[in-house]
Design an enzyme around this catalytic site. Structure first.
Site, PDB file in Angstrom:
ATOM      1  N   GLU A   1     -51.919 -30.481 -51.972  1.00 51.37           N
ATOM      2  CA  GLU A   1     -50.952 -31.334 -51.292  1.00 51.37           C
ATOM      3  C   GLU A   1     -51.529 -31.677 -49.976  1.00 51.37           C
ATOM      4  OE1 GLU A   1     -47.054 -29.945 -51.596  1.00 51.37           O
ATOM      5  OE2 GLU A   1     -47.231 -29.038 -53.400  1.00 51.37           O
TER       6      GLU A   1
ATOM      7  N   GLU B   1     -42.525 -25.274 -44.183  1.00 52.31           N
ATOM      8  CA  GLU B   1     -43.197 -24.656 -45.644  1.00 52.31           C
ATOM      9  C   GLU B   1     -43.982 -25.868 -46.185  1.00 52.31           C
ATOM     10  OE1 GLU B   1     -44.252 -24.413 -48.888  1.00 52.31           O
ATOM     11  OE2 GLU B   1     -42.324 -24.240 -49.714  1.00 52.31           O
TER      12      GLU B   1
END
Length: 460
Positions: free
Chosen positions: A229, A220
């Site tokens: 990110e 994930e």
């Protein structure tokens, strides 16, 4: 330059973060205190002072983490870079716009990985039912892809995906976690009697070594608007190094969407910006009156700093579907089996969105994503599962949508076409944060094409 009020655990994906207010002297500690506290608590740094060696407790760090929020003036990554430069005398390697440079590991831990070491943060993601249901059904509705197979879970966190993979019949699961959350994952694996199948490995996926190649990589990895990110980089690294030629990716595909929206968020942000400037004006007058120092020379840089924060930084929101005023544009699609680092580092896309809902005010753009679990073309999933973060009344996610506000808004009417080009690059200061540029204009029947407006935004 070090700044007050910043905290290394403030870079969080949580939507319920509130402004940090620890009270007293502690709440006013400079940002380097928080970075040092984090590094000391994790055994990465010893701090010597006039009184001797200072030991900072995990309890203090936990208290700070639970109250942390997005830094209002300076992003954490800049604070970490400042500490790195001032303490070493060396410039931190710059990450280029294409994401080709490598971040300092200590700064990257403080900026990014640290938050994932806390159970409260894991709990937030585990409480996202859309997320949980999608991964659960992707695994168990396609159990034959896992039965008797070797699985690599990249960024296992609490270990939930590794545990489900084992329960679905995997022969061996390697669960890789960069943070101390690995200890909790081991405990959870043991508590579910799966130690013989699931092996938790603490370390970054770029540094660890596996004894074999794997049949499935599950992760994930998605951040805000998919790419924040930059964790997809690590998944690609794992794929290229450890996935068998016949292996498959879970999820297998990812898509990014952009759409015009109506929202009152812009008006609220304008008021916050104006209030901040009024406070600054009062501050400069009081400083001159009481201390004889004229601070007005800093008016323009302060205004630019606040403009960037209040008016150009994307806003997390859970939009009502009725706020979308045009057909969402598919701006990027990734095949996780073939995507390259170059492809994910810089995203460019053109879009055309007909406005078909009467007279409208375009207050900004909303960005979101979905991922799909399709297996691979030679071995498709028995049941394809979709995880979407699109605006919804009943199926909201912790990712929400990223809203890029326009100041001023655009007046549009039925039949207009919003035409534009999107570019997403990585911040030169922190490769996990994104710079977004949207060149946009309205095509209107009977009118000459307008000069595109270029709007710049930041995903922090």
């Amino acid at each position: 330059m070090l700044h007050s009020g910043a905290c290394p655990v403030c870079v969080t994906r949580g939507r319920n973060s509130k402004a940090m207010d620890l009270g007293g002297e502690l709440g006013n500690c400079p940002s380097w205190f928080w970075i040092v506290a984090l590094l000391v608590a994790h055994g990465c740094l010893t701090v010597n002072c006039a009184e001797g060696t200072t030991a900072l407790s995990h309890e203090l760090l936990q208290s700070a983490a639970e109250r942390a929020a997005t830094c209002s003036l300076v992003s954490l990554n800049q604070c970490a870079e400042d500490v790195n430069v001032e303490n070493t005398g060396k410039e931190k390697p710059e990450v280029g716009a294409n994401g080709g440079g490598k971040a300092d590991k200590g700064a990257d831990y403080a900026n990014y990985f640290s938050t994932y070491a806390f159970l409260y943060h894991q709990k937030e993601m585990l409480s996202d039912r859309v997320r949980m249901d999608a991964y659960y059904h992707a695994i168990f509705d396609n159990a034959r892809h896992f039965k008797g197979k070797t699985v690599l879970d990249v960024g296992t966190g609490s270990g939930i995906l590794a545990i489900w993979s084992a329960q679905a019949g995997a022969r061996k699961v390697y669960a890789v976690e960069a943070t101390d959350m690995a200890a909790h994952a081991r405990a959870l694996v043991a508590g579910n009697n799966l130690e013989d199948v699931v092996e938790v490995i603490q370390g970054s996926i770029e540094d660890i070594t596996l004894p074999e190649q794997v049949d499935v990589i599950i992760s994930e990895w998605m951040g805000y608007f998919l790419v924040r990110e930059s964790m997809f980089d690590s998944v690609i690294h794992a794929r290229d190094r450890w996935l068998k030629p016949s292996g498959m990716m879970y999820p297998s595909h990812a898509r990014m969407f952009l759409a015009p929206v109506e929202t009152s968020l812009g008006e609220r942000k304008i008021k916050q910006f104006e209030h901040s400037m009024a406070v600054w004006d009062r501050f400069t007058r009081e400083t001159a009156d009481k201390y004889g120092v004229d601070m007005r020379v800093l008016n323009d840089p302060y205004r630019e700093e606040q403009r960037k924060y209040f008016l150009q930084t994307s806003v997390w929101n859970s939009l009502n579907p009725n706020q979308i005023i045009g057909e969402p544009a598919l701006v990027k699609e990734f095949d996780c089996l073939t995507a390259t680092l170059e492809e994910v580092s810089v995203i460019r896309s053109q879009f055309r969105v007909p406005i078909g809902f009467g007279s409208s005010k375009i207050d900004g753009f909303a960005g979101w994503f979905d991922v799909h679990f399709r297996g691979r073309s030679s071995d498709p999933a028995d049941n394809e599962i979709e995880l979407t973060t699109a605006p919804s009344l009943n199926h909201t996610t912790h990712w929400g949508q990223q809203v890029f506000l326009l100041h001023p808004p655009i007046s549009a009417r039925n039949g207009d076409v919003l035409v534009g080009e999107l570019e997403i690059t990585r911040s030169k200061h922190n490769h996990r944060l994104m710079d977004v540029t949207v060149a946009h204009t309205l095509e209107r029947q009977g009118s000459a094409p307008a000069t595109p407006t270029i709007s710049t935004f930041f995903i922090k």
